[in-house]
Design a protein around this motif. Structure first.
Motif, PDB file in Angstrom:
ATOM      1  N   ALA A  50       0.822  -1.220   0.000  1.00 36.98           N
ATOM      2  CA  ALA A  50       0.000   0.000   0.000  1.00 36.98           C
ATOM      3  C   ALA A  50       0.852   1.265   0.000  1.00 36.98           C
ATOM      4  O   ALA A  50       0.395   2.320  -0.446  1.00 36.98           O
ATOM      5  CB  ALA A  50      -0.946  -0.005   1.192  1.00 36.98           C
ATOM      6  N   ARG A  51       2.089   1.172   0.479  1.00 39.70           N
ATOM      7  CA  ARG A  51       2.968   2.344   0.458  1.00 39.70           C
ATOM      8  C   ARG A  51       3.396   2.694  -0.960  1.00 39.70           C
ATOM      9  O   ARG A  51       3.760   3.827  -1.245  1.00 39.70           O
ATOM     10  CB  ARG A  51       4.202   2.099   1.318  1.00 39.70           C
ATOM     11  N   TYR A  52       3.358   1.711  -1.879  1.00 39.73           N
ATOM     12  CA  TYR A  52       3.864   1.912  -3.234  1.00 39.73           C
ATOM     13  C   TYR A  52       2.819   1.758  -4.332  1.00 39.73           C
ATOM     14  O   TYR A  52       3.047   2.190  -5.459  1.00 39.73           O
ATOM     15  CB  TYR A  52       5.009   0.929  -3.513  1.00 39.73           C
ATOM     16  N   PHE A  53       1.701   1.131  -4.019  1.00 39.00           N
ATOM     17  CA  PHE A  53       0.690   0.869  -5.041  1.00 39.00           C
ATOM     18  C   PHE A  53      -0.683   0.881  -4.396  1.00 39.00           C
ATOM     19  O   PHE A  53      -0.917   0.196  -3.400  1.00 39.00           O
ATOM     20  CB  PHE A  53       0.944  -0.509  -5.677  1.00 39.00           C
ATOM     21  N   ARG A  54      -1.589   1.654  -4.964  1.00 35.29           N
ATOM     22  CA  ARG A  54      -2.976   1.672  -4.496  1.00 35.29           C
ATOM     23  C   ARG A  54      -3.854   2.168  -5.633  1.00 35.29           C
ATOM     24  O   ARG A  54      -3.394   2.802  -6.559  1.00 35.29           O
ATOM     25  CB  ARG A  54      -3.144   2.499  -3.237  1.00 35.29           C
ATOM     26  N   PHE A  55      -5.122   1.856  -5.544  1.00 31.05           N
ATOM     27  CA  PHE A  55      -6.092   2.298  -6.530  1.00 31.05           C
ATOM     28  C   PHE A  55      -6.769   3.558  -5.997  1.00 31.05           C
ATOM     29  O   PHE A  55      -7.017   3.668  -4.795  1.00 31.05           O
ATOM     30  CB  PHE A  55      -7.151   1.218  -6.773  1.00 31.05           C
ATOM     31  N   VAL A  56      -7.061   4.492  -6.895  1.00 32.75           N
ATOM     32  CA  VAL A  56      -7.685   5.747  -6.488  1.00 32.75           C
ATOM     33  C   VAL A  56      -8.896   6.007  -7.378  1.00 32.75           C
ATOM     34  O   VAL A  56      -8.800   5.962  -8.600  1.00 32.75           O
ATOM     35  CB  VAL A  56      -6.705   6.940  -6.600  1.00 32.75           C
ATOM     36  N   GLU A  57     -10.021   6.254  -6.741  1.00 35.08           N
ATOM     37  CA  GLU A  57     -11.279   6.600  -7.421  1.00 35.08           C
ATOM     38  C   GLU A  57     -11.595   8.041  -7.066  1.00 35.08           C
ATOM     39  O   GLU A  57     -11.708   8.378  -5.886  1.00 35.08           O
ATOM     40  CB  GLU A  57     -12.397   5.682  -6.928  1.00 35.08           C
ATOM     41  N   TYR A  58     -11.723   8.912  -8.071  1.00 37.82           N
ATOM     42  CA  TYR A  58     -12.038  10.314  -7.821  1.00 37.82           C
ATOM     43  C   TYR A  58     -13.528  10.557  -7.985  1.00 37.82           C
ATOM     44  O   TYR A  58     -14.152  10.058  -8.922  1.00 37.82           O
ATOM     45  CB  TYR A  58     -11.262  11.225  -8.778  1.00 37.82           C
ATOM     46  N   ALA A  74     -14.616  -3.695  -3.616  1.00 39.71           N
ATOM     47  CA  ALA A  74     -14.661  -4.804  -2.644  1.00 39.71           C
ATOM     48  C   ALA A  74     -13.808  -5.976  -3.121  1.00 39.71           C
ATOM     49  O   ALA A  74     -13.105  -6.612  -2.318  1.00 39.71           O
ATOM     50  CB  ALA A  74     -16.110  -5.246  -2.421  1.00 39.71           C
ATOM     51  N   GLU A  75     -13.866  -6.266  -4.420  1.00 39.73           N
ATOM     52  CA  GLU A  75     -13.057  -7.356  -4.974  1.00 39.73           C
ATOM     53  C   GLU A  75     -11.569  -7.063  -4.793  1.00 39.73           C
ATOM     54  O   GLU A  75     -10.802  -7.932  -4.358  1.00 39.73           O
ATOM     55  CB  GLU A  75     -13.379  -7.525  -6.457  1.00 39.73           C
ATOM     56  N   LEU A  76     -11.166  -5.840  -5.099  1.00 40.68           N
ATOM     57  CA  LEU A  76      -9.758  -5.472  -4.952  1.00 40.68           C
ATOM     58  C   LEU A  76      -9.324  -5.487  -3.491  1.00 40.68           C
ATOM     59  O   LEU A  76      -8.238  -5.966  -3.165  1.00 40.68           O
ATOM     60  CB  LEU A  76      -9.523  -4.088  -5.574  1.00 40.68           C
ATOM     61  N   ARG A  77     -10.164  -4.985  -2.616  1.00 37.57           N
ATOM     62  CA  ARG A  77      -9.832  -4.995  -1.181  1.00 37.57           C
ATOM     63  C   ARG A  77      -9.727  -6.418  -0.650  1.00 37.57           C
ATOM     64  O   ARG A  77      -8.870  -6.712   0.188  1.00 37.57           O
ATOM     65  CB  ARG A  77     -10.871  -4.188  -0.402  1.00 37.57           C
ATOM     66  N   ALA A  78     -10.581  -7.308  -1.142  1.00 37.82           N
ATOM     67  CA  ALA A  78     -10.519  -8.715  -0.718  1.00 37.82           C
ATOM     68  C   ALA A  78      -9.197  -9.359  -1.137  1.00 37.82           C
ATOM     69  O   ALA A  78      -8.732 -10.300  -0.498  1.00 37.82           O
ATOM     70  CB  ALA A  78     -11.701  -9.494  -1.292  1.00 37.82           C
ATOM     71  N   MET A  79      -8.594  -8.838  -2.200  1.00 34.83           N
ATOM     72  CA  MET A  79      -7.296  -9.339  -2.650  1.00 34.83           C
ATOM     73  C   MET A  79      -6.144  -8.701  -1.866  1.00 34.83           C
ATOM     74  O   MET A  79      -4.986  -9.068  -2.045  1.00 34.83           O
ATOM     75  CB  MET A  79      -7.105  -9.066  -4.140  1.00 34.83           C
ATOM     76  N   PHE A  81      -5.624  -5.201  -1.688  1.00 30.96           N
ATOM     77  CA  PHE A  81      -5.239  -3.892  -2.197  1.00 30.96           C
ATOM     78  C   PHE A  81      -5.988  -2.790  -1.455  1.00 30.96           C
ATOM     79  O   PHE A  81      -7.069  -3.003  -0.925  1.00 30.96           O
ATOM     80  CB  PHE A  81      -5.546  -3.770  -3.694  1.00 30.96           C
ATOM     81  N   VAL A  82      -5.412  -1.606  -1.456  1.00 32.92           N
ATOM     82  CA  VAL A  82      -6.062  -0.425  -0.895  1.00 32.92           C
ATOM     83  C   VAL A  82      -6.751   0.307  -2.040  1.00 32.92           C
ATOM     84  O   VAL A  82      -6.161   0.497  -3.110  1.00 32.92           O
ATOM     85  CB  VAL A  82      -5.035   0.505  -0.208  1.00 32.92           C
ATOM     86  N   VAL A  83      -8.000   0.689  -1.818  1.00 27.97           N
ATOM     87  CA  VAL A  83      -8.744   1.494  -2.781  1.00 27.97           C
ATOM     88  C   VAL A  83      -9.177   2.756  -2.053  1.00 27.97           C
ATOM     89  O   VAL A  83      -9.924   2.693  -1.080  1.00 27.97           O
ATOM     90  CB  VAL A  83      -9.983   0.752  -3.334  1.00 27.97           C
ATOM     91  N   ASP A  84      -8.673   3.889  -2.499  1.00 25.66           N
ATOM     92  CA  ASP A  84      -9.038   5.172  -1.919  1.00 25.66           C
ATOM     93  C   ASP A  84     -10.119   5.820  -2.773  1.00 25.66           C
ATOM     94  O   ASP A  84     -10.020   5.820  -3.999  1.00 25.66           O
ATOM     95  CB  ASP A  84      -7.838   6.121  -1.880  1.00 25.66           C
ATOM     96  N   VAL A  85     -11.130   6.365  -2.128  1.00 27.25           N
ATOM     97  CA  VAL A  85     -12.136   7.169  -2.807  1.00 27.25           C
ATOM     98  C   VAL A  85     -11.896   8.607  -2.360  1.00 27.25           C
ATOM     99  O   VAL A  85     -12.037   8.920  -1.184  1.00 27.25           O
ATOM    100  CB  VAL A  85     -13.577   6.701  -2.482  1.00 27.25           C
TER     101      VAL A  85
END
Length: 93
Positions: A50-58, A74-79, A81-85
């Motif tokens: 998460a310090r180097y790779f995350r998904f971002v939704e604007y 939810a699918e990505l978080r279950a794997m 990954f961090v998803v920021d909105v």
């Protein structure tokens, strides 16, 4: 052999192993690869990744993701990954 046949077989192989191949499109940045390969992240590595790779939704201020976006997040978080909105301009670096 056609590229599409190779891609289809590779997608099937990764899906069976619990990984996801997602199309990657980067307009204006020529030469980028076709896909991102996402593998589940073991819990002990999630913080480091998460310090180097995350998904971002604007979204607009107070905007909410659509139902389809929520399912994908939810699918990505279950794997692992961090998803920021993000719905605000941040002043943090």
């Amino acid at each position: 052999m056609r590229e599409s046949k190779i891609e289809k077989a590779d997608r099937k192989r990764h899906k069976a192993a619990g990984r996801r191949l997602v199309k990657f499109v980067s307009p204006g940045l020529l030469g980028m690869p076709d896909d991102l390969l996402l593998a589940p992240i073991p819990p002990e590595h999630q913080e480091l990744v998460a310090r180097y790779f995350r998904f971002v939704e604007y979204k607009r201020p107070d905007g909410k993701p659509r139902a389809s976006q929520e399912r994908r997040h939810a699918e990505l978080r279950a794997m692992g990954f961090v998803v920021d909105v993000v719905d605000r301009v941040s002043t943090e670096p």
